[in-house]
Design a protein around this motif. Structure first.
Motif, short mmCIF file in Angstrom:
data_model
loop_
_atom_site.label_atom_id
_atom_site.label_comp_id
_atom_site.label_asym_id
_atom_site.label_seq_id
_atom_site.Cartn_x
_atom_site.Cartn_y
_atom_site.Cartn_z
N ALA A 287 -1.37 -16.55 3.41
CA ALA A 287 -0.38 -16.38 4.36
C ALA A 287 0.61 -15.74 3.35
CB ALA A 287 0.08 -17.91 4.96
N ALA A 288 1.14 -16.01 2.17
CA ALA A 288 2.16 -15.39 1.54
C ALA A 288 1.67 -14.08 1.15
CB ALA A 288 2.19 -16.06 0.15
N TYR A 289 0.39 -13.64 0.94
CA TYR A 289 0.05 -12.35 0.89
C TYR A 289 0.24 -11.70 2.11
CZ TYR A 289 -2.96 -8.05 0.47
OH TYR A 289 -3.50 -6.89 0.41
N ALA A 290 0.05 -11.94 3.30
CA ALA A 290 -0.05 -11.34 4.32
C ALA A 290 1.75 -10.88 4.55
CB ALA A 290 -0.49 -12.36 5.73
N LEU A 291 2.42 -11.88 4.59
CA LEU A 291 4.02 -11.84 4.62
C LEU A 291 4.55 -11.14 3.28
CD1 LEU A 291 5.05 -15.48 5.41
CD2 LEU A 291 4.92 -13.40 6.97
N ALA A 292 3.82 -10.77 2.22
CA ALA A 292 4.41 -10.14 1.54
C ALA A 292 3.90 -8.31 1.41
CB ALA A 292 4.11 -10.38 0.06
N TRP A 293 2.55 -8.27 1.76
CA TRP A 293 2.28 -6.99 1.51
C TRP A 293 1.55 -6.32 2.77
CZ3 TRP A 293 3.62 -3.98 -2.02
CH2 TRP A 293 3.95 -4.65 -3.16
N GLU B 116 -1.00 -0.41 -4.23
CA GLU B 116 -1.39 0.75 -3.39
C GLU B 116 -2.44 1.62 -4.14
OE1 GLU B 116 2.40 2.89 -2.59
OE2 GLU B 116 2.75 1.72 -0.97
N SER B 117 -2.75 1.76 -5.24
CA SER B 117 -3.87 2.54 -5.90
C SER B 117 -4.97 1.87 -5.41
CB SER B 117 -3.46 2.79 -7.34
OG SER B 117 -3.38 1.58 -7.97
N ALA B 118 -4.96 0.53 -5.60
CA ALA B 118 -6.10 -0.21 -5.04
C ALA B 118 -6.70 0.10 -3.81
CB ALA B 118 -6.11 -1.74 -5.38
N LYS B 119 -5.56 0.27 -2.77
CA LYS B 119 -5.80 0.56 -1.50
C LYS B 119 -6.37 1.86 -1.30
CE LYS B 119 -3.02 -2.29 1.31
NZ LYS B 119 -1.52 -2.57 2.07
N VAL B 120 -5.78 2.75 -2.23
CA VAL B 120 -6.59 4.22 -2.07
C VAL B 120 -7.68 4.26 -2.31
CG1 VAL B 120 -6.06 6.72 -2.94
CG2 VAL B 120 -4.20 5.38 -2.21
N ASP B 121 -8.16 3.48 -3.41
CA ASP B 121 -9.57 3.53 -3.94
C ASP B 121 -10.63 2.79 -2.79
OD1 ASP B 121 -8.82 4.67 -6.21
OD2 ASP B 121 -8.74 3.04 -7.36
N GLY B 122 -9.86 2.16 -1.73
CA GLY B 122 -10.82 1.76 -0.84
C GLY B 122 -10.98 0.26 -0.62
N ALA B 123 -10.04 -0.48 -1.32
CA ALA B 123 -10.53 -1.94 -1.41
C ALA B 123 -9.78 -2.55 -0.18
CB ALA B 123 -9.53 -2.53 -2.68
N THR B 124 -10.73 -3.41 0.59
CA THR B 124 -9.95 -3.96 1.79
C THR B 124 -8.83 -5.05 1.16
OG1 THR B 124 -11.55 -5.77 1.60
CG2 THR B 124 -12.17 -3.67 2.88
N ASP B 125 -8.21 -5.46 2.23
CA ASP B 125 -7.02 -6.20 1.97
C ASP B 125 -7.71 -7.81 1.40
OD1 ASP B 125 -4.47 -5.60 2.64
OD2 ASP B 125 -5.35 -5.17 4.65
N PHE B 126 -8.79 -7.92 1.87
CA PHE B 126 -9.52 -9.37 1.18
C PHE B 126 -9.84 -9.12 -0.03
CE2 PHE B 126 -12.88 -12.15 0.64
CZ PHE B 126 -12.62 -13.33 0.86
#
Lengths: 383, 400
Positions: free
Chosen positions: A197-203, A276-286
């Motif tokens: 939940a904290a992750y969802a609320l933060a990022w 953000e770089s992890a997201k760009v590399d295609g990592a899903t939120d999970f």
């Protein structure tokens, strides 16, 4: 700042002294409890714990022996008063120097030790400092010895008897296990739920995020008392009733606002670049959460676990309401507050020991994990 | 079956269930409901998820009681459900899940232009997947009770006996309630003030000491001690016997021969109880204020010293104003705590001798008169409400 000219003040000594005074003031009550828990019951009520290292003057009573030798028409009984089991029972740490003796309970220290005393009817008695006595009587003592009261120095004695009694016969061992049983699941289970939940609320960006954060902040202060009656009724309706299952659920929920709030505050502060770089590399939120955010948040997770552990371990209210009130499922706080204080109100040794058993584990956790605790407090309160 | 093993099983099920839920729900979202690309495994995953949820349900509702009972862990069985209704529930669930997935399949195919939309849709739903367990638990245990308690407080001892605001009226007329309200008011003023003041004092004094950290750690220690433990510790200090209690020992030293029971002195006994909470909370205030003091920019202090400020002025005119916001946070946090603590009064006096406060007064009615108990709980809520609103406003300012 102290090296700036003119500020090396005369206050330094005053500071040292006043801090020392405050620290002592803060420590003394706990030290008193600690010392008392190692003292014999009679000694506790005879002298303050601050006198524990010194001998205490204790009054006791015993009976002389009856093995008499006849000297003319007088029977003489000699022996040592400490050989009498009754007299001995007063001094678990061994009897000390006898100061005075007497023959009536009203005035046990009537005569000075070592002086022979005429008891009337031709009887006389002397008790010496080391406990030896000589009793002279014109009649055969038969099978009853002379009653002797005496005041003796009882050397300081520390025992672990209280601990043995508390941990074996008073049910504190059971209560200790129960406390542990309540605490461990109630500490571990909320962490994961709150972390997601904290992750969802933060990022994560979604409509209503701000409102949800505000709701969590609001729920931080909702008094627990409000939840007691409705939730107990609900537990009863769905068949959980008063049970360990119920208290695990309850503690999980009651720790949740703080957990979410604390973890969110920490996660928001994680470097944006990494995420953000992890997201760009295609990592899903999970994946991002499991592989990057969770490991980086370990200090906050540790801080929350310590909080939740201390809070569930020390809790009385939730345990009183959500656990059954039978002896088999009492936790330590309930045991102390309801059983020991109620029926054993005057047994200070047992009380001190029980209290010390219950605070020992939190103290160990506290001193070994203080760093995380402080960090958690700061994350939760100062932003 | 030892209870500790139940605990371990619960940990396993709790943690495993959490991880399983988060993993499977994300999988369902990305691969089945809003797929970004058509994969051969999609149908398989969909079928598995279709099966797992009803099977899990089946297990808990129907097989659960028997299996758990046989294993000796019958506590995991939630309640008695008849075979037919369990099977019916599972069947309905199975069909519903299947139809739902089928519908999603036709509505959001992983082909052509809808691929991008699917990714966006999945990302819009995902936060709620992450939040769901927390929201569920918070809603059930903390939001619902606000309404549930209020509703219950409108009924009498018998839950079917509607009395409107009767409980509140009889509370207002009860002298005990007035005493506890007044005492609670005293607590809420004295404890935060004293703890914050002492905490600030210690934080400032230990700031430059070589052994400051040890001193802080020792003053912080009572935070780890339960309210019950702390009460017992202080019971020794207050004991009505000059050979046990420090207070009476000190009195005896000054020649007062008759020991007194400080917990029975009307009115002032409240303050002796407050000392316990102050003893516990000073450490908390100290830790936070000490960090705040360290955060003050050095330049402001240097400038003040160069301008000739003495240590008092430095502290009260330069340092305190800069950490005012933190002081307020500490103050309110302790105030909220004070309004909830019932352990100290319960353990020390049981609410006798005029020391009752609202939380302990509520416990007098718990298990006896739920209507009255919830009414008192709701009064506590009303007292906390302004602080809550203020907290929310402050938090909104920060997140913006």
């Amino acid at each position: 700042m102290d090296n700036i000219a003119g500020t090396k003040s005369s206050l330094t000594w005053a500071t040292h002294l006043s801090v020392l005074a405050l620290v002592l003031l803060w420590l003394i009550p706990t030290i008193g409890l600690f010392v008392s828990s190692f003292r014999d019951r009679d000694q506790i009520s005879e002298s303050g714990w601050w006198q524990a290292p010194f001998a205490v003057e204790l009054t006791a009573r015993g009976r002389t022996g009856t093995e008499a030798t006849q000297e003319g028409d007088v029977y003489v009984v000699t022996g040592n008063i400490y050989d009498d089991p009754e007299a001995k029972s007063y001094f678990p740490g061994g009897g000390g120097e006898i100061v005075a003796f007497g023959t009536s309970g009203r005035n046990p220290g009537e005569f000075e030790a070592g002086t022979p005393v005429d008891l009337g009817d031709g009887e006389s008695l002397v008790v010496n400092g080391d406990g030896t006595y000589e009793w002279r009587t014109p009649e055969d003592p038969g099978d009853r010895g002379q009653r002797v009261y005496f005041a003796a120095e009882s050397p300081p004695s520390f025992t672990t008897d209280n601990y043995e009694q508390v941990l074996t016969s008073d049910g504190m061992d059971r209560a200790f296990i129960n406390t542990l049983t309540v605490t461990i699941p109630a500490t571990i289970i909320p962490i994961l739920i709150a972390a997601f939940a904290a992750y969802a609320l933060a990022w994560m960006d979604f409509p209503g995020r701000g409102v949800l954060i505000a709701v969590v902040v609001g729920l931080l202060v909702v008094p627990l008392q409000l939840a007691l009656v409705p939730m107990l009724n609900l537990h009863n309706r769905i068949g959980i009733g008063q049970s360990f299952m119920g208290i695990w659920f309850a503690h999980t929920a009651f720790g949740m606002p703080l957990a979410v709030y604390l973890l969110r505050n920490y996660m928001v502060g994680l470097p944006r670049d990494i995420i953000e770089s992890a997201k760009v590399d295609g990592a899903t939120d999970f994946e991002l959460f499991i592989r990057i955010v969770l490991p980086l948040s370990l200090p906050a997770l540790a801080a929350f676990s310590i909080f939740q552990f201390l809070w569930t371990w020390n809790d009385l209210l939730v345990a009183k309401v959500f656990l059954p009130s039978d002896d088999a499922s009492k936790v330590m706080t309930v045991k102390i507050a309801d059983d020991l204080l109620g029926s054993r109100g005057g047994d200070w040794g047992i009380l001190a020991t029980a209290a010390f058993v219950s605070i020992a584990v939190p103290l160990i956790v506290f001193f070994s994990m203080q760093r995380f605790l402080v960090r958690g407090l700061l994350a939760g309160s100062v932003k | 079956m030892p209870i500790i093993v139940q605990g371990l099983i619960t940990i396993l099920i709790g943690v495993g269930g959490c991880v399983g839920y988060f993993y499977l729900s994300n999988l369902a979202l990305d691969k089945v409901i809003f797929p970004a690309k058509e994969t051969p495994s999609r149908r398989l995953v969909g079928a598995i998820i279709c099966l797992i949820i009803p099977l899990g349900l089946l297990f808990f509702l129907y097989v659960g009681p028997t299996v758990f009972g046989a294993l000796g862990i019958g506590f995991l069985a939630l309640s008695d459900v008849s075979t037919i209704s369990a099977l019916l529930a599972v069947a309905v669930f199975l069909v519903a899940t299947f139809l739902l997935f089928k519908a999603f399949n036709t509505l959001f195919p992983a082909k052509g232009s809808s691929v991008g939309d699917n990714i966006n849709r999945a990302n819009a739903v995902r936060p709620w997947l992450f939040l769901f367990p927390a929201i569920f638990v918070l809603g059930l245990y903390l939001v619902y009770p606000v309404v549930g308690s209020f509703w219950r407080s409108l009924f009498g001892r018998n839950p079917n006996d509607f009395v409107g605001f009767g409980n509140y009226v009889s509370l207002a007329q009860s002298p005990d309630f007035r005493i506890s309200f007044f005492n609670n008011f005293l607590w809420a003023i004295v404890v935060p003030a004293a703890s914050t003041f002492l905490g600030l004092l210690v934080a400032q004094l230990t700031d430059k000491l070589s052994w400051g950290n040890i001193a802080k750690s020792l003053i912080f220690m009572p935070m780890a001690i339960s309210f019950v433990g702390a009460s017992l510790i202080w019971k020794f200090v207050y004991a009505n016997d000059a050979d046990i209690g420090l207070i009476n020992a000190v009195r005896a030293m000054f020649g007062f021969d008759n020991p007194i029971d400080v917990l029975q002195i009307p009115f002032w006994n409240n303050f002796f109880l407050m000392v316990i909470l102050i003893w516990i909370q000073t450490g908390f205030a100290m830790v936070i204020l000490s960090a705040a003091l360290r955060g003050i920019p050095e330049e402001t202090i240097e400038a003040a010293i160069l301008d000739g400020a003495n240590p008092w002025q430095l502290f009260f005119k330069i340092k305190v104003p800069q950490i005012m916001a933190t002081i307020v946070v500490v103050w309110t946090t302790i105030t909220i705590l004070v309004l909830k603590v019932f352990d100290i009064v319960y353990t020390m006096t049981g609410g006798n001798f005029g020391t009752e406060i609202l939380p302990s007064y509520m416990m007098d009615f718990m298990f006896r008169d739920d209507g009255r108990a919830t009414a008192i709980a709701f009064v506590i809520m009303l007292v906390v409400l302004p602080v809550m609103v203020w907290n929310i406003i402050e938090a909104r300012k920060e997140t913006r």
